[in-house]
Structure formats: structure tokens, C-alpha cells
Write a protein that holds these residues in place. Structure first.
Motif, PDB file in Angstrom:
ATOM      1  N   UNK A 141       0.830  -1.205   0.000  1.00  0.00           N
ATOM      2  CA  UNK A 141       0.000   0.000   0.000  1.00  0.00           C
ATOM      3  C   UNK A 141       0.867   1.258   0.000  1.00  0.00           C
ATOM      4  N   UNK A 142       0.248   2.398  -0.317  1.00  0.00           N
ATOM      5  CA  UNK A 142       0.969   3.667  -0.307  1.00  0.00           C
ATOM      6  C   UNK A 142       1.305   4.127   1.101  1.00  0.00           C
ATOM      7  N   UNK A 143       0.519   3.685   2.087  1.00  0.00           N
ATOM      8  CA  UNK A 143       0.712   4.149   3.456  1.00  0.00           C
ATOM      9  C   UNK A 143       0.267   3.065   4.422  1.00  0.00           C
ATOM     10  N   UNK A 144       0.993   2.950   5.537  1.00  0.00           N
ATOM     11  CA  UNK A 144       0.659   1.987   6.578  1.00  0.00           C
ATOM     12  C   UNK A 144       0.670   2.704   7.919  1.00  0.00           C
ATOM     13  N   UNK A 145       0.141   2.061   8.930  1.00  0.00           N
ATOM     14  CA  UNK A 145       0.106   2.642  10.279  1.00  0.00           C
ATOM     15  C   UNK A 145       1.382   2.274  11.025  1.00  0.00           C
ATOM     16  N   UNK A 146       2.418   3.120  10.862  1.00  0.00           N
ATOM     17  CA  UNK A 146       3.701   2.838  11.504  1.00  0.00           C
ATOM     18  C   UNK A 146       3.618   2.988  13.021  1.00  0.00           C
ATOM     19  N   UNK A 147       2.579   3.675  13.512  1.00  0.00           N
ATOM     20  CA  UNK A 147       2.438   3.879  14.960  1.00  0.00           C
ATOM     21  C   UNK A 147       1.613   2.774  15.617  1.00  0.00           C
ATOM     22  N   UNK A 148       1.051   1.903  14.798  1.00  0.00           N
ATOM     23  CA  UNK A 148       0.296   0.782  15.326  1.00  0.00           C
ATOM     24  C   UNK A 148       1.136  -0.479  15.371  1.00  0.00           C
ATOM     25  N   UNK A 149       0.519  -1.605  15.672  1.00  0.00           N
ATOM     26  CA  UNK A 149       1.268  -2.869  15.730  1.00  0.00           C
ATOM     27  C   UNK A 149       1.796  -3.273  14.364  1.00  0.00           C
ATOM     28  N   UNK A 150       2.916  -3.966  14.356  1.00  0.00           N
ATOM     29  CA  UNK A 150       3.515  -4.414  13.102  1.00  0.00           C
ATOM     30  C   UNK A 150       2.619  -5.434  12.408  1.00  0.00           C
ATOM     31  N   UNK A 151       2.432  -5.287  11.087  1.00  0.00           N
ATOM     32  CA  UNK A 151       1.623  -6.266  10.357  1.00  0.00           C
ATOM     33  C   UNK A 151       2.396  -7.523   9.995  1.00  0.00           C
ATOM     34  N   UNK A 152       3.696  -7.510  10.249  1.00  0.00           N
ATOM     35  CA  UNK A 152       4.553  -8.651   9.922  1.00  0.00           C
ATOM     36  C   UNK A 152       5.285  -9.104  11.184  1.00  0.00           C
ATOM     37  N   UNK A 153       5.594 -10.372  11.254  1.00  0.00           N
ATOM     38  CA  UNK A 153       6.307 -10.892  12.416  1.00  0.00           C
ATOM     39  C   UNK A 153       7.769 -10.477  12.378  1.00  0.00           C
ATOM     40  N   UNK A 154       8.268 -10.144  13.555  1.00  0.00           N
ATOM     41  CA  UNK A 154       9.687  -9.861  13.737  1.00  0.00           C
ATOM     42  C   UNK A 154      10.125  -8.627  12.920  1.00  0.00           C
ATOM     43  N   UNK A 155      11.311  -8.150  13.169  1.00  0.00           N
ATOM     44  CA  UNK A 155      11.857  -7.035  12.422  1.00  0.00           C
ATOM     45  C   UNK A 155      11.543  -5.675  13.025  1.00  0.00           C
ATOM     46  N   UNK A 156      12.202  -4.642  12.507  1.00  0.00           N
ATOM     47  CA  UNK A 156      12.075  -3.271  13.007  1.00  0.00           C
ATOM     48  C   UNK A 156      10.759  -2.664  12.524  1.00  0.00           C
ATOM     49  N   UNK A 157       9.998  -2.103  13.461  1.00  0.00           N
ATOM     50  CA  UNK A 157       8.759  -1.373  13.168  1.00  0.00           C
ATOM     51  C   UNK A 157       8.683  -0.243  14.186  1.00  0.00           C
ATOM     52  N   UNK A 158       9.179   0.944  13.813  1.00  0.00           N
ATOM     53  CA  UNK A 158       9.426   1.994  14.792  1.00  0.00           C
ATOM     54  C   UNK A 158       8.904   3.334  14.281  1.00  0.00           C
ATOM     55  N   UNK A 159       7.819   3.801  14.889  1.00  0.00           N
ATOM     56  CA  UNK A 159       7.243   5.071  14.496  1.00  0.00           C
ATOM     57  C   UNK A 159       7.726   6.212  15.361  1.00  0.00           C
ATOM     58  N   UNK A 160       7.549   7.424  14.846  1.00  0.00           N
ATOM     59  CA  UNK A 160       7.822   8.631  15.614  1.00  0.00           C
ATOM     60  C   UNK A 160       9.222   9.174  15.456  1.00  0.00           C
ATOM     61  N   UNK A 161       9.326  10.508  15.456  1.00  0.00           N
ATOM     62  CA  UNK A 161      10.627  11.166  15.477  1.00  0.00           C
ATOM     63  C   UNK A 161      11.525  10.784  14.322  1.00  0.00           C
ATOM     64  N   UNK A 162      12.750  10.430  14.663  1.00  0.00           N
ATOM     65  CA  UNK A 162      13.748  10.102  13.647  1.00  0.00           C
ATOM     66  C   UNK A 162      13.673   8.646  13.203  1.00  0.00           C
ATOM     67  N   UNK A 163      12.794   7.860  13.841  1.00  0.00           N
ATOM     68  CA  UNK A 163      12.689   6.468  13.442  1.00  0.00           C
ATOM     69  C   UNK A 163      13.850   5.626  13.948  1.00  0.00           C
ATOM     70  N   UNK A 164      14.320   4.737  13.090  1.00  0.00           N
ATOM     71  CA  UNK A 164      15.359   3.786  13.479  1.00  0.00           C
ATOM     72  C   UNK A 164      16.716   4.477  13.510  1.00  0.00           C
ATOM     73  N   UNK A 165      17.391   4.376  14.645  1.00  0.00           N
ATOM     74  CA  UNK A 165      18.726   4.958  14.774  1.00  0.00           C
ATOM     75  C   UNK A 165      19.760   3.922  14.381  1.00  0.00           C
TER      76      UNK A 165
END
Length: 345
Positions: free
Chosen positions: A312-336
Motif C-alpha cells: 500500500x501507499x501508506x501503513x500505520x507505523x504507529x500501530x502494531x507491526x503487520x509482519x512478524x519480527x523485524x524493526x517497526x518503529x514510528x515517531x521522530x527520527x525512526x530507526x537509529x
């Protein structure tokens, strides 16, 4: 990651010769365009303060060269009014300002379309854009172009670094090109989803594209399967480091430039062709470097920068991850991806 060889870079460098027909159109209008090395081009003789835009054929020629070379710097002998800068910004791409930034109190006339930057917080917003990025990654359509009008260059320097993302893609190994071509980034603020490799809408050249200061996840489409997975923290760290390295390699291998502004310079960039970041000197204190003030504009995109493999063009990065495992980090600068680097946007 190994840097590309000089032979590889020679075959992929962005030094596309100017089309004589395009140069003729520009010169017939009274302009003069010359290449900068290794990226960008310099324009003289076209008045950004004119109330009427140049003819469509002139703008098309300039925009084509900008897409091929990454950016144009318009040289001026006199200051440019803010209104003229904003009007000229609308010559390109979506031909309409799309402004999403905050506004500094020193912004002329409180104009919401001016993003005022400085190395002194009394004069503008400090510390912006220290890592490689493209503007507007939080929009599904991103910005087509951005403008940078230097109001006051610092006496001791502090410019903007530009790297050609088509040449950087070409400098990757075939294996990394194939892998990156299956990846899509998720913006940590909005959840907008963008391909890590896209085809430029004007040049049709494959380009890499990743925001190193605002990525909350990267999704891989599994090869030969209609399935997806998230990159792990280790994999995402490696991707960001490789992306940073391949763009930095351009300084020595011929597809990146540390551009130093001169008084009255006005730069317009193709935001789908070049990544940029502030040069380190741009963020040094005014007491040390001299006062620096810049105005930025952003232009509405012409189409969504969308993955072509079913996301999709957009997903809810602030909600639960739709996929198992891996980085899913919303807000601010994201993944450091590095502990101690500045990542302000």
C-alpha cells in the motif's frame, strides 16, 4: 561495503552531455548554462525576479538538464526577494508550493512557504538535515523539487552536499541492485511507503532513495514469492550504512559534490534525482563559522513514489507491526542506525 571501482563509476557517472537543442533553446532566451563537475549545472542570464516565467520550452529544457545533472544553481549579482524565489520555485515539477514545515519567527512576512534555516537559532532553525535524505519522504508523492536560496553564506563556508542517486545505483553490485530493488521504506512519521529503487519519471534512470533520518521500517518482498518480511535491526543497520557509504563514495568517485554557496545563489534540485545533506560546516556555531541563513522551498509532487510490488501507499507505523519480527518503529527520527550521529530533520 567495497567502494565502486573507477571503471565502474566512469560508466555510471551522471555527466550526461548537454543536448545541443536544449542549450540552444536556453541561449535563445538569453540564458547560459554550463556543467558543474561532477554534478549540477550553473545558469546565468535568466532573471528569477521576472514576473513572467520563461517560455515553456525553456523551462522544459532546464528541467530536463536538472533531472540529468541533479540540480541547477542560478547565479545572481543582486539579492532576490522571497516572493520572487517562491514564484520561481513553481516553475518546476508540480508547479505549486507544498509546505509542511514549521515556521521560524524571523521568517520574512511570516510566509508559511519559507523554511528558514540558520546556524544561529535567533535567525533560523538550526541543525536540519545532517544525514543523506530527500525532502518530503513523509508524503506519498514526496516533493518533486526543492529550492535553496542563500540569504547569507557563512564567511568560513558550510554548504550542501549533493549525490546523484542514479549514478549511485549504477555503482552498486548487481547483487545489491537486485536486493535493494525488492525493498520499500516506511516513513517513521507518516507511514508513507516508498521503493528503495525507483525509475526517475523524466530520465527513466533507476535511482536509489532512502531517508537516513526518518525511516521506521524497511519491507522486503521475498524473491519469487507473493510474501513480505521486515528487515531486522542488524539488516536495517547494514542497509543504512551501505546507503551512506555508496553516496559518500561519490565524493571521490565522481557523482557527489560538496557545494559551497556564494552570495545570492539560488539552487533548485530534482528531489527524485539527487540526495542531499548539510555539510558539517553548515551546523557549526555562527561564532565559529560566521552567520549562515538559508530559505528553502518545496514543490508539490507530480505522482506517488510507490512500490510496484503490491504494497500500500501508506501503513500505520504507529500501530502494531503487520509482519512478524523485524524493526517497526514510528515517531521522530525512526530507526537509529548509528548511536552518536545527529539525525535532526
Amino acid at each position: 561495503m567495497a567502494n565502486p571501482t573507477r571503471t565502474e563509476v566512469a560508466e555510471s557517472a551522471p555527466g550526461v552531455p548537454f543536448d545541443p537543442a536544449q542549450v540552444a533553446v536556453i541561449e535563445q532566451f538569453g540564458g547560459r548554462i554550463t556543467p558543474l563537475e561532477p554534478v549540477g549545472a550553473e545558469v546565468r542570464g535568466i532573471d528569477l525576479s521576472a514576473l513572467d516565467a520563461p517560455p515553456a520550452a525553456v523551462l522544459e529544457a532546464l528541467e530536463q538538464i536538472m533531472a540529468e545533472r541533479g540540480f541547477l544553481v542560478f547565479k545572481r549579482d543582486t539579492p532576490l526577494e522571497a516572493a520572487d524565489f517562491l514564484r520561481a520555485s513553481c516553475w518546476w515539477g508540480g508547479k505549486e508550493l507544498h509546505s509542511t514545515h514549521g515556521m521560524h519567527p524571523a521568517t520574512p512576512d511570516g510566509n508559511r512557504h519559507i523554511f528558514r534555516l540558520s546556524n544561529d537559532r535567533r535567525h533560523g532553525i538550526p541543525g536540519v538535515g545532517p544525514q543523506w535524505h530527500n525532502d518530503g519522504s513523509f508524503n506519498t508523492d514526496t516533493f518533486s523539487h526543492s529550492g535553496y536560496h542563500i540569504i547569507r553564506p557563512a564567511e568560513k563556508g558550510g554548504g550542501t552536499c549533493f549525490a546523484h542517486q542514479g549514478a549511485a545505483h549504477d555503482a552498486l553490485s548487481a547483487e545489491r541492485q537486485a536486493y535493494w530493488g525488492r525493498l520499500a521504506s516506511v516513513n517513521s512519521s507518516s507511514g508513507a511507503v516508498h521503493p528503495v529503487v525507483h525509475e526517475h519519471p523524466i530520465t527513466r534512470r533507476k535511482c536509489i532513495w532512502l531517508h537516513l533520518g526518518m525511516t521506521g521500517a524497511v519491507i522486503e518482498k521475498l524473491p519469487d514469492q507473493e510474501a513480505f518480511r521486515l528487515l531486522s535491526a542488524e539488516e536495517l543497520t547494514q542497509l543504512c550504512r551501505e546507503y551512506n557509504a555508496i553516496l559518500n563514495a561519490g565524493f571521490t568517485e565522481g557523482y557527489a559534490l560538496d557545494f559551497e554557496y556564494q552570495e545570492n545563489d539560488c539552487v533548485f534540485i530534482d528531489n527524485l534525482a539527487v540526495a542531499h545533506r548539510a555539510a558539517p560546516g553548515a551546523h557549526l556555531p555562527a561564532e565559529e563559522q560566521g552567520l549562515r541563513i538559508m530559505h528553502r522551498s518545496t514543490v508539490r509532487g507530480t505522482q506517488d513514489l510507490a512500490p510496484d510490488f503490491g504494497l500500500p501507499l501508506q501503513v500505520d507505523i504507529h500501530g502494531p507491526s503487520p509482519l512478524e519480527h523485524g524493526v517497526w518503529q514510528g515517531g521522530g527520527i525512526g530507526f537509529r542506525w548509528e548511536e552518536n550521529i545527529p539525525m535532526q530533520n
